[in-house]
Design a protein around this motif. Sequence first.
Motif, PDB file in Angstrom:
ATOM      1  N   THR A 193      21.492  13.015  92.471  1.00  0.00           N
ATOM      2  CA  THR A 193      20.038  12.977  92.467  1.00  0.00           C
ATOM      3  C   THR A 193      19.471  14.366  92.204  1.00  0.00           C
ATOM      4  O   THR A 193      20.206  15.357  92.120  1.00  0.00           O
ATOM      5  CB  THR A 193      19.508  12.465  93.810  1.00  0.00           C
ATOM      6  OG1 THR A 193      19.764  13.468  94.819  1.00  0.00           O
ATOM      7  CG2 THR A 193      20.191  11.155  94.207  1.00  0.00           C
ATOM      8  N   TRP A 194      18.145  14.440  92.128  1.00  0.00           N
ATOM      9  CA  TRP A 194      17.530  15.758  91.962  1.00  0.00           C
ATOM     10  C   TRP A 194      17.811  16.630  93.180  1.00  0.00           C
ATOM     11  O   TRP A 194      17.990  17.843  93.034  1.00  0.00           O
ATOM     12  CB  TRP A 194      16.034  15.633  91.715  1.00  0.00           C
ATOM     13  CG  TRP A 194      15.204  15.146  92.866  1.00  0.00           C
ATOM     14  CD1 TRP A 194      14.838  13.869  93.143  1.00  0.00           C
ATOM     15  CD2 TRP A 194      14.619  15.956  93.906  1.00  0.00           C
ATOM     16  NE1 TRP A 194      14.065  13.814  94.278  1.00  0.00           N
ATOM     17  CE2 TRP A 194      13.914  15.092  94.759  1.00  0.00           C
ATOM     18  CE3 TRP A 194      14.625  17.322  94.176  1.00  0.00           C
ATOM     19  CZ2 TRP A 194      13.222  15.547  95.881  1.00  0.00           C
ATOM     20  CZ3 TRP A 194      13.929  17.778  95.299  1.00  0.00           C
ATOM     21  CH2 TRP A 194      13.243  16.897  96.129  1.00  0.00           C
ATOM     22  N   ARG A 195      17.908  16.029  94.351  1.00  0.00           N
ATOM     23  CA  ARG A 195      18.225  16.810  95.547  1.00  0.00           C
ATOM     24  C   ARG A 195      19.652  17.366  95.474  1.00  0.00           C
ATOM     25  O   ARG A 195      19.912  18.487  95.946  1.00  0.00           O
ATOM     26  CB  ARG A 195      18.046  15.966  96.804  1.00  0.00           C
ATOM     27  CG  ARG A 195      16.596  15.656  97.125  1.00  0.00           C
ATOM     28  CD  ARG A 195      16.455  14.909  98.444  1.00  0.00           C
ATOM     29  NE  ARG A 195      15.076  14.578  98.703  1.00  0.00           N
ATOM     30  CZ  ARG A 195      14.184  15.405  99.257  1.00  0.00           C
ATOM     31  NH1 ARG A 195      14.564  16.632  99.599  1.00  0.00           N
ATOM     32  NH2 ARG A 195      12.943  15.026  99.471  1.00  0.00           N
ATOM     33  N   ALA A 202      14.202  24.305  88.515  1.00  0.00           N
ATOM     34  CA  ALA A 202      13.756  25.541  89.166  1.00  0.00           C
ATOM     35  C   ALA A 202      12.511  25.295  90.012  1.00  0.00           C
ATOM     36  O   ALA A 202      12.377  25.845  91.115  1.00  0.00           O
ATOM     37  CB  ALA A 202      13.484  26.617  88.110  1.00  0.00           C
ATOM     38  N   LEU A 203      11.610  24.461  89.509  1.00  0.00           N
ATOM     39  CA  LEU A 203      10.398  24.151  90.273  1.00  0.00           C
ATOM     40  C   LEU A 203      10.704  23.270  91.475  1.00  0.00           C
ATOM     41  O   LEU A 203      10.128  23.459  92.557  1.00  0.00           O
ATOM     42  CB  LEU A 203       9.377  23.464  89.355  1.00  0.00           C
ATOM     43  CG  LEU A 203       8.740  24.367  88.300  1.00  0.00           C
ATOM     44  CD1 LEU A 203       7.907  23.550  87.326  1.00  0.00           C
ATOM     45  CD2 LEU A 203       7.881  25.443  88.966  1.00  0.00           C
ATOM     46  N   LEU A 204      11.596  22.309  91.305  1.00  0.00           N
ATOM     47  CA  LEU A 204      12.005  21.473  92.433  1.00  0.00           C
ATOM     48  C   LEU A 204      12.665  22.324  93.516  1.00  0.00           C
ATOM     49  O   LEU A 204      12.427  22.129  94.715  1.00  0.00           O
ATOM     50  CB  LEU A 204      12.972  20.381  91.958  1.00  0.00           C
ATOM     51  CG  LEU A 204      12.363  19.264  91.106  1.00  0.00           C
ATOM     52  CD1 LEU A 204      13.467  18.479  90.391  1.00  0.00           C
ATOM     53  CD2 LEU A 204      11.530  18.323  91.962  1.00  0.00           C
ATOM     54  N   HIS A 205      13.492  23.268  93.095  1.00  0.00           N
ATOM     55  CA  HIS A 205      14.158  24.168  94.034  1.00  0.00           C
ATOM     56  C   HIS A 205      13.136  25.032  94.770  1.00  0.00           C
ATOM     57  O   HIS A 205      13.224  25.219  96.001  1.00  0.00           O
ATOM     58  CB  HIS A 205      15.154  25.041  93.266  1.00  0.00           C
ATOM     59  CG  HIS A 205      15.846  26.073  94.093  1.00  0.00           C
ATOM     60  ND1 HIS A 205      15.439  27.393  94.119  1.00  0.00           N
ATOM     61  CD2 HIS A 205      16.911  25.991  94.939  1.00  0.00           C
ATOM     62  CE1 HIS A 205      16.220  28.077  94.926  1.00  0.00           C
ATOM     63  NE2 HIS A 205      17.132  27.260  95.440  1.00  0.00           N
ATOM     64  N   ALA A 206      12.154  25.555  94.039  1.00  0.00           N
ATOM     65  CA  ALA A 206      11.118  26.382  94.672  1.00  0.00           C
ATOM     66  C   ALA A 206      10.325  25.561  95.686  1.00  0.00           C
ATOM     67  O   ALA A 206      10.044  26.033  96.798  1.00  0.00           O
ATOM     68  CB  ALA A 206      10.181  26.955  93.607  1.00  0.00           C
ATOM     69  N   GLY A 207       9.970  24.327  95.315  1.00  0.00           N
ATOM     70  CA  GLY A 207       9.227  23.476  96.238  1.00  0.00           C
ATOM     71  C   GLY A 207      10.022  23.141  97.481  1.00  0.00           C
ATOM     72  O   GLY A 207       9.475  23.110  98.593  1.00  0.00           O
ATOM     73  N   GLU A 208      11.321  22.911  97.306  1.00  0.00           N
ATOM     74  CA  GLU A 208      12.168  22.595  98.450  1.00  0.00           C
ATOM     75  C   GLU A 208      12.287  23.803  99.381  1.00  0.00           C
ATOM     76  O   GLU A 208      12.281  23.645 100.614  1.00  0.00           O
ATOM     77  CB  GLU A 208      13.551  22.150  97.960  1.00  0.00           C
ATOM     78  CG  GLU A 208      14.417  21.494  99.016  1.00  0.00           C
ATOM     79  CD  GLU A 208      13.911  20.149  99.486  1.00  0.00           C
ATOM     80  OE1 GLU A 208      14.488  19.627 100.461  1.00  0.00           O
ATOM     81  OE2 GLU A 208      12.938  19.622  98.911  1.00  0.00           O
TER      82      GLU A 208
END
Length: 245
Positions: free
Chosen positions: A30-32, A62-68
Amino acid sequence: MLELARDREVFFYDQRGGGRSKTDSQEPITWRTQVDDLEHVIGELALGDASIAGYSWGGLLALLHAGERVRRGSSPASRLALIDPAPLTRQYRIAFESEFARRQSGPEIQAMRAELASSGLRERDPDAYRQRAFELSVAGYFADPRAAHNLTPFRVIGRVQQSIWESLGDYDLVPELREVRTSVLFVHGREDPIPLASSDEGARAMGAPLVVLERCGHVPYVEQPAALFAALDPFLNAAPSPDRE
């Protein structure tokens, strides 16, 4: 992208499910999964406050990682250079899929497919045939499909790609981007099948600059490398944003 390593140390890695990170596991990726993988790469290599440059899906990752990281109470990377990032919402994803399919079925690419089929290359040189078939499979990403030559083939397991997009569901990253405080640059080709509006909306949400590359589709490092690196180099060399949290 090795141009980025001319004056700085750069680490590349193959995301799980592609390249040399292939997996036979039947567990969904998954994206996670990929966000956690990126965090583990940063930790394993002790990269600390490294900048992240992400292209296409890598930009969205990169944006998903930053948000997490923000949700976990930690700081995002010191800089995010986002090069033609994948669509930031499901609606932009639908628009991209429609536009890419339209381009791939257009007369210019169909004519090149017919030329390849009648060339006899498949029998004469199977490796060259596969190379050209790959190039035509991605020609719709280019502002000028005739520029799809001498490309490095990439391989992503279809099952992995599907499971990642399914895990995002009916997603919309834009609202949470307003909470990410770091230095950000968006770069987007004017004629990318991924809507320019996607990067424009993301840049406005983050208060970040957006550099639009003219006569360029989704492959700026092939189509407009000079303009691409002229935008990236000063951004990556600048001091991080002082209001970073």
